[in-house]
Write a protein that holds these residues in place. Structure first.
Motif, PDB file in Angstrom:
ATOM      1  N   LYS A   1       9.687   6.148 -10.124  1.00 15.18           N
ATOM      2  CA  LYS A   1      10.321   5.996 -11.012  1.00 15.18           C
ATOM      3  C   LYS A   1       9.515   4.916 -11.716  1.00 15.18           C
ATOM      4  O   LYS A   1       8.685   4.232 -11.072  1.00 15.18           O
ATOM      5  CB  LYS A   1      11.915   5.527 -10.839  1.00 15.18           C
ATOM      6  N   PRO A   2       9.367   4.044 -12.920  1.00 11.28           N
ATOM      7  CA  PRO A   2       8.518   2.960 -13.963  1.00 11.28           C
ATOM      8  C   PRO A   2       9.317   1.773 -13.161  1.00 11.28           C
ATOM      9  O   PRO A   2       9.942   2.123 -12.445  1.00 11.28           O
ATOM     10  CB  PRO A   2       8.717   3.899 -14.808  1.00 11.28           C
TER      11      PRO A   2
ATOM     12  N   LEU B   1      -0.634  -2.451 -13.925  1.00  9.06           N
ATOM     13  CA  LEU B   1      -1.664  -1.119 -13.415  1.00  9.06           C
ATOM     14  C   LEU B   1      -2.755  -1.255 -12.161  1.00  9.06           C
ATOM     15  O   LEU B   1      -3.096  -0.860 -11.053  1.00  9.06           O
ATOM     16  CB  LEU B   1      -2.163   0.171 -14.645  1.00  9.06           C
ATOM     17  N   ALA B   2      -3.702  -2.640 -12.231  1.00  8.66           N
ATOM     18  CA  ALA B   2      -4.494  -3.087 -11.527  1.00  8.66           C
ATOM     19  C   ALA B   2      -4.241  -3.868 -10.268  1.00  8.66           C
ATOM     20  O   ALA B   2      -4.825  -3.349  -8.891  1.00  8.66           O
ATOM     21  CB  ALA B   2      -5.829  -4.426 -12.976  1.00  8.66           C
ATOM     22  N   LEU B   3      -2.904  -4.128 -10.520  1.00  7.68           N
ATOM     23  CA  LEU B   3      -1.906  -4.584  -9.029  1.00  7.68           C
ATOM     24  C   LEU B   3      -1.276  -3.848  -8.225  1.00  7.68           C
ATOM     25  O   LEU B   3      -0.412  -3.759  -7.407  1.00  7.68           O
ATOM     26  CB  LEU B   3      -1.618  -5.675  -9.699  1.00  7.68           C
ATOM     27  N   THR B   4      -1.231  -2.306  -8.506  1.00  9.95           N
ATOM     28  CA  THR B   4      -0.920  -1.301  -7.838  1.00  9.95           C
ATOM     29  C   THR B   4      -1.302  -0.094  -7.575  1.00  9.95           C
ATOM     30  O   THR B   4      -1.132   0.751  -8.437  1.00  9.95           O
ATOM     31  CB  THR B   4       0.749  -0.820  -9.175  1.00  9.95           C
ATOM     32  N   PRO B   5      -2.563  -0.106  -7.142  1.00 16.47           N
ATOM     33  CA  PRO B   5      -3.483   0.814  -6.383  1.00 16.47           C
ATOM     34  C   PRO B   5      -2.567   1.547  -5.343  1.00 16.47           C
ATOM     35  O   PRO B   5      -3.385   3.318  -5.528  1.00 16.47           O
ATOM     36  CB  PRO B   5      -4.125   0.252  -5.845  1.00 16.47           C
ATOM     37  N   HIS B   6      -1.617   1.803  -4.523  1.00 18.46           N
ATOM     38  CA  HIS B   6      -0.749   2.394  -3.482  1.00 18.46           C
ATOM     39  C   HIS B   6       0.581   2.387  -3.864  1.00 18.46           C
ATOM     40  O   HIS B   6       0.728   3.437  -3.377  1.00 18.46           O
ATOM     41  CB  HIS B   6      -1.097   1.470  -2.230  1.00 18.46           C
ATOM     42  N   TYR B   7       1.179   1.238  -4.692  1.00 22.06           N
ATOM     43  CA  TYR B   7       2.607   0.708  -4.457  1.00 22.06           C
ATOM     44  C   TYR B   7       2.973   1.426  -5.869  1.00 22.06           C
ATOM     45  O   TYR B   7       2.446   0.509  -6.911  1.00 22.06           O
ATOM     46  CB  TYR B   7       2.878   0.183  -3.683  1.00 22.06           C
ATOM     47  N   ARG B   8       4.377   1.579  -5.691  1.00 17.83           N
ATOM     48  CA  ARG B   8       4.838   1.462  -7.390  1.00 17.83           C
ATOM     49  C   ARG B   8       5.255  -0.083  -7.377  1.00 17.83           C
ATOM     50  O   ARG B   8       4.737  -0.332  -8.859  1.00 17.83           O
ATOM     51  CB  ARG B   8       6.586   1.861  -6.753  1.00 17.83           C
ATOM     52  N   LEU B   9       5.358  -1.362  -6.899  1.00 24.85           N
ATOM     53  CA  LEU B   9       4.626  -2.262  -7.224  1.00 24.85           C
ATOM     54  C   LEU B   9       4.213  -3.168  -6.683  1.00 24.85           C
ATOM     55  O   LEU B   9       3.064  -2.960  -6.201  1.00 24.85           O
ATOM     56  CB  LEU B   9       6.548  -3.665  -6.286  1.00 24.85           C
ATOM     57  N   PRO B  10       3.754  -4.373  -8.038  1.00 22.28           N
ATOM     58  CA  PRO B  10       1.759  -4.659  -7.877  1.00 22.28           C
ATOM     59  C   PRO B  10       2.261  -5.659  -6.456  1.00 22.28           C
ATOM     60  O   PRO B  10       3.050  -6.092  -5.934  1.00 22.28           O
ATOM     61  CB  PRO B  10       3.261  -6.039  -8.988  1.00 22.28           C
TER      62      PRO B  10
END
Length: 237
Positions: A178-179, A198-207
């Motif tokens: 979910k967004p 997007l740059a802070l979320t390489p692996h998870y939904r949240l930064p």
């Protein structure tokens, strides 16, 4: 830390302050070359009337933690939807002041312009500090959106149902997950805020900023409770 003496104490005072600050929000700009970005979050102990704020600074290139700080204080304002910034900002300001590295931008776990009066926590904090800020929230609050596409980076407008105004973006940070809901805080544009998210979320939904700040404030609150919150509370008056 003590609550500022001039901090609003009633709903009417808080609403008037939001109206005063709203025209000062700058909804454009980019983070630029500054490599440091911070996340802030808070945890509450309502029974003891305490709030713990955390600020964590990351290196934007590596997402490694380079600095962190916490601050403990009395809850500054009653719980009223749309006025949550008045509960949190005094402690958040103290946590930011305790950092040894000044970030170029701050990510808030909440809203900026995606707010009924266009002054959520991220915008409020940005105007008070002069820092670039953006809000990344887990829910759309009272606003409308169509589900974004299934792929990472897909986004759709977050709109005010009363006016049709675009106040943010629903952004898919993980495929099939979910967004999150990104909005401008201060001194940053929406496209740039989405790019930073997007740059802070390489692996998870949240930064990563939010994940680290959430963990730190929860750990600090747990330690406070374990060592005796009543004694600590007396130190912040």
């Amino acid at each position: 830390m003590p609550i500022p003496a001039d901090w609003p104490t009633t709903e009417a005072e808080a609403l008037a302050e939001q109206e005063r600050l709203r025209p000062l929000v700058e909804p454009t700009g980019a983070i630029g070359d500054d490599r440091l970005i911070a996340g802030v979050d808070v945890a509450y102990d309502d029974e003891r009337d305490l709030v713990v704020a955390a600020a964590v600074v990351l290196d934007r290139a590596t997402l490694a933690v380079v600095d962190e700080a916490t601050a403990t204080g009395r809850i500054a304002f009653p719980y009223i939807p749309g006025l949550l910034a008045f509960r949190e900002i005094p402690a958040v300001l103290d946590a930011l002041d305790a950092l040894t590295h000044r970030p170029g931008a701050v990510v808030c776990d909440g809203y900026g312009l995606a707010h009924p009066r266009r002054l959520g926590l991220a915008s409020h904090l940005g105007v008070l500090t002069g820092l670039r800020t953006l809000g990344v929230a887990k829910t759309p609050f009272t606003f409308d959106h169509r589900p974004p596409g299934p792929d990472r980076g897909d986004r759709t407008p977050l709109t005010d149902p009363a006016t049709g105004e675009e106040v943010g973006s629903a952004v898919r940070t993980r495929a099939g997950v979910k967004p999150v809901f990104v909005s401008v805080g201060h001194r940053i544009g929406l496209a740039e805020a989405v790019e930073a998210t997007l740059a802070l979320t390489p692996h998870y939904r949240l930064p990563e900023t939010t994940r680290h700040a959430d963990s730190l404030c929860r750990r600090a609150l747990a330690a406070l409770t374990a060592t005796g919150a009543t004694a600590v509370a007396s130190d912040v008056n």
